[in-house]
Design a protein around this motif. Structure first.
Motif, PDB file in Angstrom:
ATOM      1  N   ARG A  54      21.733  11.015 -41.919  1.00 29.92           N
ATOM      2  CA  ARG A  54      22.478   9.793 -42.234  1.00 29.92           C
ATOM      3  C   ARG A  54      22.153   9.320 -43.647  1.00 29.92           C
ATOM      4  O   ARG A  54      23.020   8.834 -44.362  1.00 29.92           O
ATOM      5  N   ALA A  55      20.898   9.483 -44.052  1.00 30.09           N
ATOM      6  CA  ALA A  55      20.519   9.162 -45.434  1.00 30.09           C
ATOM      7  C   ALA A  55      21.136  10.174 -46.402  1.00 30.09           C
ATOM      8  O   ALA A  55      21.620   9.814 -47.476  1.00 30.09           O
ATOM      9  N   SER A  56      21.135  11.448 -46.004  1.00 33.47           N
ATOM     10  CA  SER A  56      21.659  12.504 -46.868  1.00 33.47           C
ATOM     11  C   SER A  56      23.130  12.302 -47.212  1.00 33.47           C
ATOM     12  O   SER A  56      23.561  12.578 -48.334  1.00 33.47           O
ATOM     13  N   PHE A  57      23.910  11.836 -46.245  1.00 23.69           N
ATOM     14  CA  PHE A  57      25.348  11.679 -46.462  1.00 23.69           C
ATOM     15  C   PHE A  57      25.712  10.285 -46.971  1.00 23.69           C
ATOM     16  O   PHE A  57      26.887   9.968 -47.119  1.00 23.69           O
ATOM     17  N   SER A  58      24.711   9.455 -47.215  1.00 22.53           N
ATOM     18  CA  SER A  58      24.967   8.140 -47.812  1.00 22.53           C
ATOM     19  C   SER A  58      25.063   8.317 -49.326  1.00 22.53           C
ATOM     20  O   SER A  58      24.720   9.365 -49.878  1.00 22.53           O
ATOM     21  N   PHE A  59      25.537   7.264 -49.985  1.00 21.72           N
ATOM     22  CA  PHE A  59      25.701   7.335 -51.435  1.00 21.72           C
ATOM     23  C   PHE A  59      24.495   6.696 -52.131  1.00 21.72           C
ATOM     24  O   PHE A  59      24.215   5.518 -51.954  1.00 21.72           O
ATOM     25  N   ALA A  60      23.776   7.531 -52.877  1.00 19.41           N
ATOM     26  CA  ALA A  60      22.624   7.060 -53.639  1.00 19.41           C
ATOM     27  C   ALA A  60      22.453   7.982 -54.836  1.00 19.41           C
ATOM     28  O   ALA A  60      23.007   9.090 -54.873  1.00 19.41           O
ATOM     29  N   ALA A  61      21.698   7.533 -55.812  1.00 19.87           N
ATOM     30  CA  ALA A  61      21.556   8.304 -57.049  1.00 19.87           C
ATOM     31  C   ALA A  61      20.456   9.347 -56.982  1.00 19.87           C
ATOM     32  O   ALA A  61      20.434  10.287 -57.774  1.00 19.87           O
ATOM     33  N   GLY A  62      19.516   9.200 -56.028  1.00 21.80           N
ATOM     34  CA  GLY A  62      18.354  10.073 -55.973  1.00 21.80           C
ATOM     35  C   GLY A  62      18.544  11.311 -55.116  1.00 21.80           C
ATOM     36  O   GLY A  62      19.619  11.550 -54.551  1.00 21.80           O
ATOM     37  N   PHE A  63      17.463  12.085 -54.972  1.00 24.00           N
ATOM     38  CA  PHE A  63      17.509  13.333 -54.216  1.00 24.00           C
ATOM     39  C   PHE A  63      17.580  13.107 -52.706  1.00 24.00           C
ATOM     40  O   PHE A  63      17.798  14.053 -51.959  1.00 24.00           O
ATOM     41  N   GLU A  64      17.384  11.860 -52.246  1.00 21.96           N
ATOM     42  CA  GLU A  64      17.520  11.583 -50.810  1.00 21.96           C
ATOM     43  C   GLU A  64      18.969  11.678 -50.354  1.00 21.96           C
ATOM     44  O   GLU A  64      19.257  11.785 -49.170  1.00 21.96           O
ATOM     45  N   SER A  65      19.906  11.649 -51.305  1.00 22.85           N
ATOM     46  CA  SER A  65      21.336  11.735 -51.010  1.00 22.85           C
ATOM     47  C   SER A  65      21.896  13.055 -51.514  1.00 22.85           C
ATOM     48  O   SER A  65      21.629  13.459 -52.647  1.00 22.85           O
ATOM     49  N   LEU A  66      22.695  13.724 -50.689  1.00 21.22           N
ATOM     50  CA  LEU A  66      23.372  14.938 -51.146  1.00 21.22           C
ATOM     51  C   LEU A  66      24.307  14.623 -52.304  1.00 21.22           C
ATOM     52  O   LEU A  66      24.461  15.428 -53.232  1.00 21.22           O
TER      53      LEU A  66
END
Length: 337
Positions: free
Chosen positions: A289-301
């Motif tokens: 769920r974190a991976s498919f969220s929108f973020a600038a870091g490596f936690e997001s795909l």
């Protein structure tokens, strides 16, 4: 007589109330949730011996794939690169891809879509010769790696984090599995992964000055379908994701049994199977769920894909700005309970 009649009447009333209550409860009870209505058509799945794909063998052994209505044919690939190529060519319906390579295939015209983030690697490393104590000591040094690969991308991110650029080092084209140039001193450092990193340390008197556990999410391994498949068979994709969730939870809760199953199938020891999970983190629903969220870091795909795209543009691999919303589909993860 009247007393007996009254008792009988009361008993009848109670019985009527109980039956009515039972019927009302049955009628209004929450219905058992059913899985998606699958097509029953054949799904060809590429499989490798890798932690993020352990669940496939476990789900097959447990019968959970058939239970979910999936008709799966596995092809085991000892060569991970070959499994990605076969997927791009349409020889299989599902395969795992390293995110960097996934984007390279996208640039080459393969209409692929990522639906699960399987795992992140802690096994990739930069190994350096004595005298090179940290990343900043790499300036002006000769570094062996495969160009335009995720190893070079990793190096660029690490250098950038230490106020250096790729232009500050000398790149020598070397395959990641080839430790001989490092051992013989042809390069000052090498970018590779386990078990080759440990081999370079042992045989080349080297030391690891960085490994990918320091930037979690830098190197992701994702399950990919072709867009056409998702459009025509979304229920099958959802069932696949549902079984992935069930199986990864089983691994977390029953590691001994899970590793035993993998060991038997791949002719390994349970210790070897478990050891690999210390180098590669298996991701679960929450991670995804974190991976498919929108973020600038490596936690997001999405964030990682943007960094990969920037690297590819700098290297001249493409001029195109890729839109990650076109090739990541998080709806199947979001539907999980």
């Amino acid at each position: 007589m009247i007393f007996m009649f009254n008792n009988l009447a009361v008993t009848i009333i109670i019985l009527v109330v109980l039956v009515a209550s039972a019927l009302f409860g049955w009628e209004h009870a929450p219905k058992k949730e059913e899985g998606p209505k699958t097509t029953g058509k054949l799904m060809k799945v590429a499989r490798n011996y890798w932690p993020g794909q352990y669940w496939l063998a476990i789900a097959d052994k447990k019968g959970w794939l058939k239970e979910a209505g999936l008709n799966i044919e596995f092809t085991d690939f000892p060569d991970f690169i070959q499994s990605m190529s076969d997927m791009a060519e349409g020889k299989v319906d599902v395969s795992a891809f390293v995110l960097f390579d996934f984007m390279k295939f996208r640039l080459q015209g393969a209409d692929l879509v990522g639906v699960i983030n399987n795992d992140i690697s802690f096994a990739d490393a930069i190994v350096a010769k004595p005298g090179i104590e940290n990343i900043t000591d790499l300036k002006g040094k000769r570094i062996g790696l495969q160009k335009e690969s995720f190893q070079e991308f990793m190096l660029s991110m690490v250098l950038e984090g230490n106020k250096l650029k790729l232009d500050d080092v000398i790149i020598a084209e070397i395959q990641a599995e080839d430790t001989e140039p490092f051992v013989k001193g042809a390069v000052d450092a090498t970018v590779t992964w386990e078990p080759f990193a440990s081999e370079a340390v042992e045989k080349g008197n080297g030391r690891i000055i960085f490994d990918s556990s320091e930037l979690p999410g830098l190197i992701s391994d994702i399950f990919v379908f072709r867009r056409k498949f998702i459009k025509e068979r979304p229920e099958d994709v959802q069932a696949f994701v549902n079984v992935w969730h069930k199986s990864t939870e089983f691994i977390k809760q029953n590691p001994k049994e899970a590793f035993g199953i993998i060991a038997e199938i791949y002719n390994k020891t349970p210790g070897e199977v478990e050891a690999l999970t210390r180098q590669v983190k298996i991701l679960d629903m929450r991670d995804n769920r974190a991976s498919f969220s929108f973020a600038a870091g490596f936690e997001s795909l999405h964030g990682t894909a943007r960094k990969v795209n920037n690297f590819m543009i700098k290297k001249g691999m493409t001029k195109k700005r890729l839109d990650s919303t076109e090739f990541f589909d998080g709806r199947f993860i979001r539907r999980l309970r």
